[in-house]
Design a protein around this motif. Structure first.
Motif, PDB file in Angstrom:
ATOM      1  N   GLY A  16     -43.912  51.263 -37.713  1.00 37.99           N
ATOM      2  CA  GLY A  16     -44.105  50.090 -38.554  1.00 37.99           C
ATOM      3  C   GLY A  16     -45.189  50.357 -39.579  1.00 37.99           C
ATOM      4  N   LYS A  17     -45.426  49.359 -40.424  1.00 38.96           N
ATOM      5  CA  LYS A  17     -46.465  49.467 -41.437  1.00 38.96           C
ATOM      6  C   LYS A  17     -47.543  48.420 -41.199  1.00 38.96           C
ATOM      7  N   VAL A  66     -55.690  46.946 -35.794  1.00 39.63           N
ATOM      8  CA  VAL A  66     -54.652  47.077 -36.817  1.00 39.63           C
ATOM      9  C   VAL A  66     -53.359  46.412 -36.344  1.00 39.63           C
ATOM     10  N   SER A  67     -52.750  45.618 -37.227  1.00 40.26           N
ATOM     11  CA  SER A  67     -51.498  44.916 -36.914  1.00 40.26           C
ATOM     12  C   SER A  67     -50.357  45.539 -37.712  1.00 40.26           C
ATOM     13  N   ILE A  68     -49.289  45.949 -37.011  1.00 44.37           N
ATOM     14  CA  ILE A  68     -48.170  46.582 -37.710  1.00 44.37           C
ATOM     15  C   ILE A  68     -46.864  45.838 -37.466  1.00 44.37           C
ATOM     16  N   LYS A  69     -45.947  46.029 -38.411  1.00 39.93           N
ATOM     17  CA  LYS A  69     -44.629  45.396 -38.347  1.00 39.93           C
ATOM     18  C   LYS A  69     -43.658  46.245 -39.147  1.00 39.93           C
ATOM     19  N   ASN A  87     -49.816  53.096 -25.247  1.00 37.30           N
ATOM     20  CA  ASN A  87     -49.082  54.140 -25.979  1.00 37.30           C
ATOM     21  C   ASN A  87     -49.942  54.742 -27.075  1.00 37.30           C
ATOM     22  N   GLU A  88     -49.772  56.037 -27.310  1.00 33.90           N
ATOM     23  CA  GLU A  88     -50.466  56.686 -28.420  1.00 33.90           C
ATOM     24  C   GLU A  88     -49.822  56.278 -29.741  1.00 33.90           C
ATOM     25  N   ALA A  89     -50.650  55.998 -30.735  1.00 33.68           N
ATOM     26  CA  ALA A  89     -50.183  55.673 -32.082  1.00 33.68           C
ATOM     27  C   ALA A  89     -50.821  56.644 -33.065  1.00 33.68           C
ATOM     28  N   ARG A  90     -50.076  56.993 -34.126  1.00 32.39           N
ATOM     29  CA  ARG A  90     -50.592  57.956 -35.101  1.00 32.39           C
ATOM     30  C   ARG A  90     -50.257  57.496 -36.512  1.00 32.39           C
ATOM     31  N   VAL A  91     -51.244  57.539 -37.393  1.00 33.27           N
ATOM     32  CA  VAL A  91     -51.032  57.186 -38.797  1.00 33.27           C
ATOM     33  C   VAL A  91     -50.261  58.315 -39.464  1.00 33.27           C
ATOM     34  N   VAL A  92     -49.168  57.985 -40.162  1.00 32.32           N
ATOM     35  CA  VAL A  92     -48.323  59.021 -40.765  1.00 32.32           C
ATOM     36  C   VAL A  92     -48.272  58.926 -42.289  1.00 32.32           C
ATOM     37  N   ILE A 131     -47.430  53.685 -39.426  1.00 27.22           N
ATOM     38  CA  ILE A 131     -47.980  54.134 -38.143  1.00 27.22           C
ATOM     39  C   ILE A 131     -46.831  54.330 -37.166  1.00 27.22           C
ATOM     40  N   LEU A 132     -46.792  55.500 -36.541  1.00 30.94           N
ATOM     41  CA  LEU A 132     -45.777  55.853 -35.557  1.00 30.94           C
ATOM     42  C   LEU A 132     -46.337  55.636 -34.156  1.00 30.94           C
TER      43      LEU A 132
END
Length: 287
Positions: A16-17, A66-69, A87-92, A131-132
């Protein structure tokens, strides 16, 4: 430590972004019928994070970090359903590309996945950065205990919580407090607890103090008494659920700190053990 089927679980990418705060109305109406203009959901919240108090903020449904959608509804449904706390999150994309963090909750209604990142990394982020999330955890089961349903939690974080089974075959789970079913509000009746959250109602100051709600922090583990979340969210005498605080207190009637459920049993197979540091910031070592 209890044994799970974690080695069988599939890890899969969802994405999401960073989603901008939105204002469909100029103000929000509080429990007293008074209009307030205050921050609410979305964006990057810089000064409140996992482990901080989620009460007495000048805001409504504040989401730490950080809020993603995802703009695609079907893809966002998958983001909400498959993402699990821990869960692991990574900025892409963007200046913070490569930064890693952790999912800390899923907020229903606005349909946001919430993520912790270091302050230094958040300073480099912007609205729209992608973000993945390495989604991993849905389908988690405790071996030999079919009557406890697990959901919304990364198996590695599940192990770190240190859940034990006592001599009576009851699961003992660290929690900061226990909440009675009559205080659960917005979100009751939802068709599934595998997505989003539901709120502890905080309109009664006496109850807030009695049950320690006034001391809740983002990331706290809580026990919900007589609350069945094995399928949809409902009252069921004797049922027990365990959840994690994902968003802040609210000004609206019927709302309050949001709880994403991670375990539920219809048959009193879960017992809460009062533990001061029962917070995912502690278990993820991000305090």
């Amino acid at each position: 430590m209890v044994k799970t089927n974690s080695e069988k679980l599939v890890m899969q990418s969802v994405q999401g972004k960073i989603h901008s705060p939105v204002a469909s109305k100029l103000f929000r109406v509080n429990r007293e019928g008074i209009a307030e203009i205050i921050p609410a959901t979305g964006g990057i919240t810089y000064n409140f994070k996992i482990g901080d108090s989620c009460m007495d903020l000048v805001g409504d449904h504040i989401e730490p970090g950080v809020s993603i959608k995802n703009d695609n509804v079907s893809e966002n449904n998958a983001l909400m359903l498959l993402s699990c706390i821990g869960n692991e999150a990574r900025v892409v994309s963007g200046e913070a590309k490569g930064a890693k963090g952790y999912v800390t909750g899923m907020h229903g209604g606005i349909e946001h996945v919430l993520i912790y990142f270091d302050e230094e990394d958040m300073e480099k982020m912007a609205i729209g950065d992608s973000i993945l999330v390495k989604s991993h955890g849905q389908g988690l089961k405790i071996e030999g205990i079919e009557d406890v349903k697990c959901m919304n939690i990364d198996p590695n974080l599940f192990d770190k919580i240190g859940i034990k089974q006592n001599d009576d075959k009851i699961l003992e789970v660290p929690v900061v407090t226990e909440i009675p079913a009559y205080l659960m509000g917005s979100g009751v009746g939802s068709a599934t607890a595998f997505s989003g959250d539901y709120d502890i109602m905080t309109g009664d100051k006496g109850a807030n103090k009695e049950f320690g709600i006034d001391k809740l922090r983002f990331g706290d583990l809580v026990l919900l008494r007589d609350c069945d979340n094995t399928n949809g969210r409902q009252y069921l005498k004797g049922a027990v659920s365990i959840g994690i605080v994902v968003h802040s207190d609210c000004i609206k009637s019927g709302h309050g700190p949001g709880i994403t459920v991670i375990m539920s049993s219809k048959d009193r197979l879960i017992k809460g053990i009062k533990t001061e540091n029962a917070n995912i910031a502690h278990y993820l070592d991000i305090v």
